[in-house]
Scaffold this motif. Structure first.
Motif, short mmCIF file in Angstrom:
data_model
loop_
_atom_site.label_atom_id
_atom_site.label_comp_id
_atom_site.label_asym_id
_atom_site.label_seq_id
_atom_site.Cartn_x
_atom_site.Cartn_y
_atom_site.Cartn_z
N ILE A 63 -24.00 2.81 4.88
CA ILE A 63 -22.82 2.86 5.74
C ILE A 63 -21.89 4.01 5.36
O ILE A 63 -20.86 4.21 5.99
N ARG A 64 -22.28 4.77 4.36
CA ARG A 64 -21.40 5.80 3.82
C ARG A 64 -21.04 6.87 4.85
O ARG A 64 -19.91 7.36 4.90
N GLY A 65 -22.01 7.26 5.68
CA GLY A 65 -21.73 8.28 6.69
C GLY A 65 -20.65 7.85 7.66
O GLY A 65 -19.77 8.63 8.01
N ARG A 66 -20.70 6.58 8.07
CA ARG A 66 -19.69 6.09 9.02
C ARG A 66 -18.32 5.98 8.37
O ARG A 66 -17.30 6.28 8.99
N VAL A 67 -18.28 5.56 7.11
CA VAL A 67 -16.99 5.48 6.41
C VAL A 67 -16.40 6.87 6.24
O VAL A 67 -15.21 7.09 6.47
N MET A 68 -17.25 7.84 5.85
CA MET A 68 -16.78 9.22 5.70
C MET A 68 -16.29 9.79 7.02
O MET A 68 -15.27 10.48 7.08
N ALA A 69 -17.02 9.51 8.09
CA ALA A 69 -16.63 10.00 9.40
C ALA A 69 -15.32 9.36 9.86
O ALA A 69 -14.45 10.02 10.43
N GLY A 70 -15.17 8.05 9.60
CA GLY A 70 -13.92 7.39 9.95
C GLY A 70 -12.74 7.95 9.18
O GLY A 70 -11.66 8.17 9.74
N ASP A 71 -12.95 8.19 7.89
CA ASP A 71 -11.92 8.81 7.06
C ASP A 71 -11.52 10.16 7.63
O ASP A 71 -10.33 10.47 7.78
N PHE A 72 -12.51 10.98 7.99
CA PHE A 72 -12.26 12.31 8.52
C PHE A 72 -11.60 12.23 9.90
O PHE A 72 -10.71 13.02 10.23
N ALA A 73 -12.01 11.25 10.71
CA ALA A 73 -11.44 11.11 12.05
C ALA A 73 -9.95 10.78 11.98
O ALA A 73 -9.13 11.37 12.70
N ALA A 80 -24.94 10.33 11.05
CA ALA A 80 -25.17 10.60 9.63
C ALA A 80 -25.85 9.43 8.93
O ALA A 80 -26.54 9.62 7.92
N ASP A 81 -25.69 8.21 9.45
CA ASP A 81 -26.32 7.04 8.86
C ASP A 81 -27.67 6.71 9.48
O ASP A 81 -28.55 6.15 8.81
N ARG A 82 -27.85 7.05 10.75
CA ARG A 82 -29.06 6.63 11.46
C ARG A 82 -30.15 7.70 11.49
O ARG A 82 -31.33 7.37 11.67
N PHE A 83 -29.78 8.98 11.36
CA PHE A 83 -30.76 10.05 11.50
C PHE A 83 -30.87 10.85 10.21
O PHE A 83 -30.04 10.75 9.32
N ASP A 84 -31.90 11.66 10.14
CA ASP A 84 -32.13 12.51 8.98
C ASP A 84 -30.97 13.51 8.84
O ASP A 84 -30.73 14.32 9.75
N ARG A 85 -30.25 13.44 7.73
CA ARG A 85 -29.04 14.25 7.57
C ARG A 85 -29.35 15.74 7.49
O ARG A 85 -28.56 16.57 7.96
N LYS A 86 -30.46 16.10 6.90
CA LYS A 86 -30.82 17.52 6.83
C LYS A 86 -31.09 18.08 8.23
O LYS A 86 -30.59 19.16 8.58
N ARG A 87 -31.87 17.38 9.03
CA ARG A 87 -32.13 17.85 10.39
C ARG A 87 -30.85 17.92 11.21
O ARG A 87 -30.69 18.81 12.06
N LEU A 88 -29.97 16.99 10.97
CA LEU A 88 -28.69 17.00 11.66
C LEU A 88 -27.92 18.27 11.33
O LEU A 88 -27.35 18.93 12.22
N MET A 122 -18.44 19.94 16.60
CA MET A 122 -19.74 19.88 15.90
C MET A 122 -19.56 19.80 14.39
O MET A 122 -20.41 19.24 13.68
N ALA A 123 -18.45 20.34 13.89
CA ALA A 123 -18.18 20.23 12.46
C ALA A 123 -17.97 18.78 12.05
O ALA A 123 -18.12 18.44 10.87
N ALA A 124 -17.63 17.93 13.01
CA ALA A 124 -17.47 16.50 12.72
C ALA A 124 -18.77 15.89 12.19
O ALA A 124 -18.74 14.90 11.46
N PHE A 125 -19.91 16.48 12.55
CA PHE A 125 -21.20 15.98 12.08
C PHE A 125 -21.52 16.51 10.68
O PHE A 125 -22.27 15.88 9.93
N VAL A 126 -20.96 17.66 10.33
CA VAL A 126 -21.33 18.33 9.08
C VAL A 126 -20.73 17.63 7.87
O VAL A 126 -21.42 17.31 6.90
N LYS A 127 -19.42 17.39 7.89
CA LYS A 127 -18.76 16.86 6.70
C LYS A 127 -19.27 15.47 6.31
O LYS A 127 -19.58 15.23 5.14
N PRO A 128 -19.38 14.51 7.25
CA PRO A 128 -19.92 13.20 6.84
C PRO A 128 -21.35 13.30 6.31
O PRO A 128 -21.71 12.59 5.36
N ALA A 129 -22.17 14.17 6.91
CA ALA A 129 -23.56 14.29 6.44
C ALA A 129 -23.61 14.85 5.02
O ALA A 129 -24.39 14.38 4.18
#
Length: 420
Positions: A341-351, A68-76, A112-119
């Motif tokens: 860094i927001r995507g990683r923080v959101m993903a960590g929170d969700f994890a 979510a931080d390194r790639f285009d979030r829409k394409r993801l 795969m939903a793990a990629f959706v919420k942080p993005a």
């Protein structure tokens, strides 16, 4: 809310895509839980089915945050939606005599939903056009989960009984396809343009960087901890099908109504809480603590309710707090963290929260088989209440720090972190 969705085209399409996807998810959830319950008659396997909606998310979230931080979030979002649609069709291979595909394919959908919420969570601040719009957007997106749970779970229960569980699985697959089409309509980037593809993804280093970022800011740590505190008691949700069928004698329709009541509360809670907190993070932390306590009291009442209608009502009230806590902690992280860094923080929170929910759900299933669903609700309610009070006590210094920050720089608490 209506004004926001009318005036902000990209937020509107993102929101509608989320609405459709959530609707399909809850159609599938009721069908999955009902299938496992009928095929196995095991409280533990029902809780394991519930875990299949959460544990895979925990396992994949570290990579999802980096993506979510390194790639285009829409394409993801486009790629993940396509893969989820395929996996949803895999649920059609499950039957009363063969339930293992439920765990495999639902696990893939959840992973795969793990990629959706942080993005989405990391992208919303970049589509919002100011602090006030961000507050409104976060409340709307947070309440959407609850509203779609209310509508989708209740409708999904009766849809499953009327047309069969396979029809519910097909509807879920269709929802992912529609969501993909709507994501494609978004024009503005979901992250700062100059950050897309700026550096190669280094998963381990990126995760370490996000961890250090969170540890340096006690407010970020407190916001992350709030969901986990709530999740300690959330294993009770895995036993709602057991409460509906064994205590009150209902079928999939009853499960859908209890989950729908959960959604009503989760949908209304963020809208009410957003008006009360008004972007004040010290209030956000207080509401998060008291919400967990209210949740525990209401689930205790639901476990021993004298009638099904009473259980429905108190579960809805309990999730006013649960929905508020979930959405407000997400909003706090959105305005407290930087876009890079927001995507990683959101993903960590969700994890973290999905791990706690998975453990809690498994524990509730084991305990329910041993002592019954009503005493399980009693035990978990006590633990959840204790966690809520502990959270309020431990965050007092953080709240005091936030109040000092607000007194020194009143505007800083409401400005998006990416505004500079």
């Amino acid at each position: 809310m209506i004004r926001l969705l009318r005036s902000n085209r990209d937020l509107r399409w993102l929101w509608v895509a989320q609405v459709i996807s959530f609707m399909g998810d809850w159609f599938s959830f009721v069908a999955v839980m009902g299938l496992v319950k009928d095929a196995t008659n095991s409280e533990f396997l029902v809780s394991l089915a519930y875990v299949s909606f959460s544990l895979p998310t925990f396992l994949v979230s570290p990579l999802a945050g980096v993506a979510a931080d390194r790639f285009d979030r829409k394409r993801l979002l486009l790629a993940v939606s396509a893969l989820q649609a395929v996996a949803a069709l895999g649920l059609l291979t499950a039957s009363d005599s063969r339930v293992w595909p439920v765990f495999i394919f639902q696990g893939l959908i959840s992973a795969m939903a793990a990629f959706v919420k942080p993005a989405i969570d990391a992208g919303v601040p970049n589509l919002a056009r100011g602090p006030e719009e961000l507050r409104t957007a976060t409340a709307v997106f947070g309440s959407t989960w609850g509203v779609m749970l209310a509508v989708g779970a209740a409708a999904g229960g009766f849809f499953s009984e009327a047309f069969g569980r396979d029809a519910a699985f097909v509807a879920n697959a269709g929802s992912f396809v529609l969501a993909l089409a709507l994501f494609a309509l978004i024009r503005r980037p979901l992250q700062e343009v100059n950050r897309v593809g700026r550096a190669a993804a280094r998963p381990l280093d990126d995760i370490v960087e996000a961890t250090r970022y969170a540890r340096r800011d006690p407010v970020v740590l407190a916001l992350i901890a709030s969901k986990s505190t709530f999740a300690i008691g959330a294993g009770m949700v895995s036993q709602l099908p057991i409460l509906a069928t064994e205590v009150f004698g209902w079928g999939d329709g009853g499960t859908g109504l209890l989950l729908g009541a959960r959604g009503v509360g989760a949908g209304l809670g963020p809208l009410i809480a957003a008006r009360f907190t008004r972007g004040d993070l010290s209030r956000v932390l207080r509401v998060c603590g008291w919400s967990g306590i209210a949740f525990s009291v209401c689930y205790l009442a639901a476990g021993w309710a004298p009638a099904f209608a009473v259980a429905v009502a108190v579960i809805a009230i309990g999730h006013l707090g649960g929905g508020s806590q979930w959405t407000l902690s997400t909003y706090g992280l959105q305005i407290r963290t930087e876009d890079r860094i927001r995507g990683r923080v959101m993903a960590g929170d969700f994890a973290i929260v999905t791990l706690v929910m998975s453990v809690s759900g498994l524990g509730a299933g084991v305990l329910s088989e041993a002592i019954g669903v009503q005493w399980t609700f009693t035990a978990f309610s006590g633990v959840a209440a204790a966690a809520g009070f502990a959270y309020l006590a431990l965050t007092r210094p953080v709240i005091a720090h936030l109040q000092e920050e607000a007194a020194a720089e009143p505007a800083s608490a409401t400005a998006p972190a990416s505004a500079d």
